[in-house]
Design a protein around this motif. Structure first.
Motif, PDB file in Angstrom:
ATOM      1  N   THR A   1       1.008  -0.883  -0.073  1.00 36.84           N
ATOM      2  CA  THR A   1      -0.021  -0.492  -0.172  1.00 36.84           C
ATOM      3  C   THR A   1       1.181   0.965  -0.090  1.00 36.84           C
ATOM      4  O   THR A   1       1.516   1.355   0.726  1.00 36.84           O
ATOM      5  CB  THR A   1      -0.866   0.047   1.119  1.00 36.84           C
ATOM      6  OG1 THR A   1      -1.486  -1.180   1.540  1.00 36.84           O
ATOM      7  CG2 THR A   1      -2.470   1.116   1.284  1.00 36.84           C
ATOM      8  N   PRO A   2       0.932   2.179  -0.475  1.00 35.27           N
ATOM      9  CA  PRO A   2       1.513   3.258  -0.943  1.00 35.27           C
ATOM     10  C   PRO A   2       1.096   4.216   0.055  1.00 35.27           C
ATOM     11  O   PRO A   2       0.092   4.031   0.544  1.00 35.27           O
ATOM     12  CB  PRO A   2       1.557   3.867  -2.279  1.00 35.27           C
ATOM     13  CG  PRO A   2       0.695   2.925  -3.474  1.00 35.27           C
ATOM     14  CD  PRO A   2       0.464   1.757  -2.132  1.00 35.27           C
ATOM     15  N   VAL A   3       2.128   5.306   0.035  1.00 31.59           N
ATOM     16  CA  VAL A   3       1.526   6.166   0.502  1.00 31.59           C
ATOM     17  C   VAL A   3      -0.151   7.082   0.018  1.00 31.59           C
ATOM     18  O   VAL A   3      -0.023   6.748  -0.871  1.00 31.59           O
ATOM     19  CB  VAL A   3       2.425   7.755   0.530  1.00 31.59           C
ATOM     20  CG1 VAL A   3       2.502   9.193   0.848  1.00 31.59           C
ATOM     21  CG2 VAL A   3       3.970   7.270   1.551  1.00 31.59           C
ATOM     22  N   SER A   4      -0.815   7.810   0.919  1.00 32.21           N
ATOM     23  CA  SER A   4      -1.734   8.229   0.882  1.00 32.21           C
ATOM     24  C   SER A   4      -2.072   9.291  -0.343  1.00 32.21           C
ATOM     25  O   SER A   4      -0.710  10.536   0.160  1.00 32.21           O
ATOM     26  CB  SER A   4      -2.806   8.982   1.703  1.00 32.21           C
ATOM     27  OG  SER A   4      -2.059   9.635   2.188  1.00 32.21           O
ATOM     28  N   SER A   5      -2.786   9.583  -0.939  1.00 33.55           N
ATOM     29  CA  SER A   5      -2.708  10.701  -1.782  1.00 33.55           C
ATOM     30  C   SER A   5      -2.511  12.411  -1.432  1.00 33.55           C
ATOM     31  O   SER A   5      -1.874  13.240  -1.445  1.00 33.55           O
ATOM     32  CB  SER A   5      -4.190  10.823  -2.654  1.00 33.55           C
ATOM     33  OG  SER A   5      -5.022  10.976  -1.985  1.00 33.55           O
ATOM     34  N   TYR A   6      -3.154  12.445   0.063  1.00 33.20           N
ATOM     35  CA  TYR A   6      -2.949  13.420   0.935  1.00 33.20           C
ATOM     36  C   TYR A   6      -1.402  13.532   1.158  1.00 33.20           C
ATOM     37  O   TYR A   6      -0.748  14.696   0.967  1.00 33.20           O
ATOM     38  CB  TYR A   6      -3.714  13.623   1.995  1.00 33.20           C
ATOM     39  CG  TYR A   6      -3.846  14.348   3.134  1.00 33.20           C
ATOM     40  CD1 TYR A   6      -4.586  15.872   2.640  1.00 33.20           C
ATOM     41  CD2 TYR A   6      -2.615  13.986   4.298  1.00 33.20           C
ATOM     42  CE1 TYR A   6      -3.767  17.254   3.823  1.00 33.20           C
ATOM     43  CE2 TYR A   6      -3.249  15.617   5.053  1.00 33.20           C
ATOM     44  CZ  TYR A   6      -3.466  16.579   4.922  1.00 33.20           C
ATOM     45  OH  TYR A   6      -3.352  17.623   5.478  1.00 33.20           O
ATOM     46  N   GLU A   7      -0.417  12.909   1.491  1.00 32.24           N
ATOM     47  CA  GLU A   7       0.571  12.679   2.237  1.00 32.24           C
ATOM     48  C   GLU A   7       1.466  12.743   1.397  1.00 32.24           C
ATOM     49  O   GLU A   7       2.893  13.191   1.301  1.00 32.24           O
ATOM     50  CB  GLU A   7       0.815  12.047   3.162  1.00 32.24           C
ATOM     51  CG  GLU A   7       0.208  12.233   4.410  1.00 32.24           C
ATOM     52  CD  GLU A   7       0.187  10.434   4.997  1.00 32.24           C
ATOM     53  OE1 GLU A   7       0.836   9.996   6.162  1.00 32.24           O
ATOM     54  OE2 GLU A   7       0.221  10.061   4.479  1.00 32.24           O
TER      55      GLU A   7
END
Length: 352
Positions: free
Chosen positions: A152-158
């Motif tokens: 799971t990659p880093v969230s779009s917000y972060e």
């Protein structure tokens, strides 16, 4: 950016095997640079072959393909793209050309990464150059048709903050020069892949950025040997190494060593292929035979096709390649597999 938050934990105590890889690469780099100075014209055929292989392989990893003739015309800029796949292939070729010609003058910033991604999609209907606006996951399709999550990659917000931090920390450590720059390039590539900052094109961007960092560090074998092709040949090992280093990345407790070992292994293979190929374009038949043998010996996968052997031996005739492969078969080094279009070869041993 997690790898750079605790870089000392990852890089202060490097296993002996990785140190041996670094030593071999640095020695080979010196030989490659000397050969390039002495025979610049002779290496032009290697550069053209590597360019085609790199564009083809990096896109093929993402299932972006085109007929061979069309691909060669796109790489030679003799035609314009006709569909989405060809548009993405043309974009990759354009960014690769930028890196080949201007690596020393490209500042390594997050904004430059966005610009290169924009150029990657310059021929596509959907423009590039923007960070993702929705979360994404990286999956794999299993043989039974089921889909599993790789990571799971880093969230779009972060993502914007993560990319800014990654580049700040990377550039600080690069300039400090306390750690071998190949290790820093490998660590950056892993963090970029796990951040996965774009909606599409992350895999291809990771390979382009790796090449850029290698050039900025003085490792230019990618001009003559397709690093992307070596990754395509070892795709399963690539995913295994990635899996080994993504566990607990978000918590900063991941193990960087599996990925670094793979990253350096690909570069080692590139330098091992360079010397016999370079010798073959300036010497006679003995060197050409060694060119084919070196491909068989150093190919990451035990299985390979005639077409792969041919691409690894530019300037060597089909019949001569077949002759060398038959000799290796008769010596018990390789064996034939399959028949017809599915025919190939399987390496039985490397010690020859």
């Amino acid at each position: 950016m997690q790898s750079f938050r605790a870089l000392g934990r990852h890089l202060d105590l490097i296993p002996a095997a990785i140190n041996r890889q670094l030593s071999e690469i640095d020695i080979a780099r010196g030989r490659q640079e000397a050969f390039a100075r002495q025979h610049p014209a002779a290496l032009e055929s290697l550069q053209q072959a590597a360019l085609i292989q790199s564009v083809e392989a990096s896109n093929a990893i993402e299932n972006i393909t085109a007929p061979k003739k069309r691909l060669e015309e796109i790489v030679a800029q003799k035609t314009t793209p006709r569909n989405r796949s060809e548009a993405e292939i043309a974009g990759y070729r354009a960014v690769l050309d930028t890196i080949h010609s201007s690596a020393a003058h490209i500042p390594f910033t997050a904004n430059i990464v966005r610009q290169l991604h924009r150029d990657l999609y310059q021929f596509a209907a959907q423009p590039g150059g923007n960070w993702k606006v929705s979360d994404n996951i990286v999956t794999e399709e299993r043989p039974d048709g089921s889909v599993a999550v790789r990571f799971t990659p880093v969230s779009s917000y972060e993502t914007p903050g993560a990319m800014d931090e990654l580049h700040q920390r990377f550039n600080e450590t690069w300039e400090a020069d306390h750690h071998h720059r190949l290790l820093l390039a490998g660590a950056y590539t892993l963090d970029f892949l796990i951040i996965h900052p774009f909606a599409d094109g992350n895999g291809r961007m990771s390979r382009l950025l790796s090449l850029l960092l290698l050039y900025e560090g003085g490792y230019e074998v990618g001009r003559f040997i397709s690093i992307e092709k070596l990754i395509e040949r070892s795709k399963e090992t690539y995913y295994d190494a990635l899996a080994g280093s993504t566990v607990a990345w978000h918590e900063g407790e991941h193990d960087l060593q599996p990925w670094l070992s793979y990253f350096l292994g690909v570069l080692t293979a590139a330098y091992r292929e360079f010397e016999p190929r370079a010798a073959a374009v300036t010497s006679g038949r003995g060197s050409k035979a060694e060119l084919v043998k070196t491909f068989v010996r150093s190919n990451i996968s035990d299985s390979f096709t005639f077409a792969e052997a041919k691409r690894a031996a530019p300037g060597v005739s089909d019949e001569y390649i077949r002759q060398v492969l038959r000799q290796l078969r008769d010596a018990g080094i390789i064996e034939g597999t399959g028949a017809g279009r599915g025919a190939g070869w399987h390496r039985l041993r490397r010690d020859f």
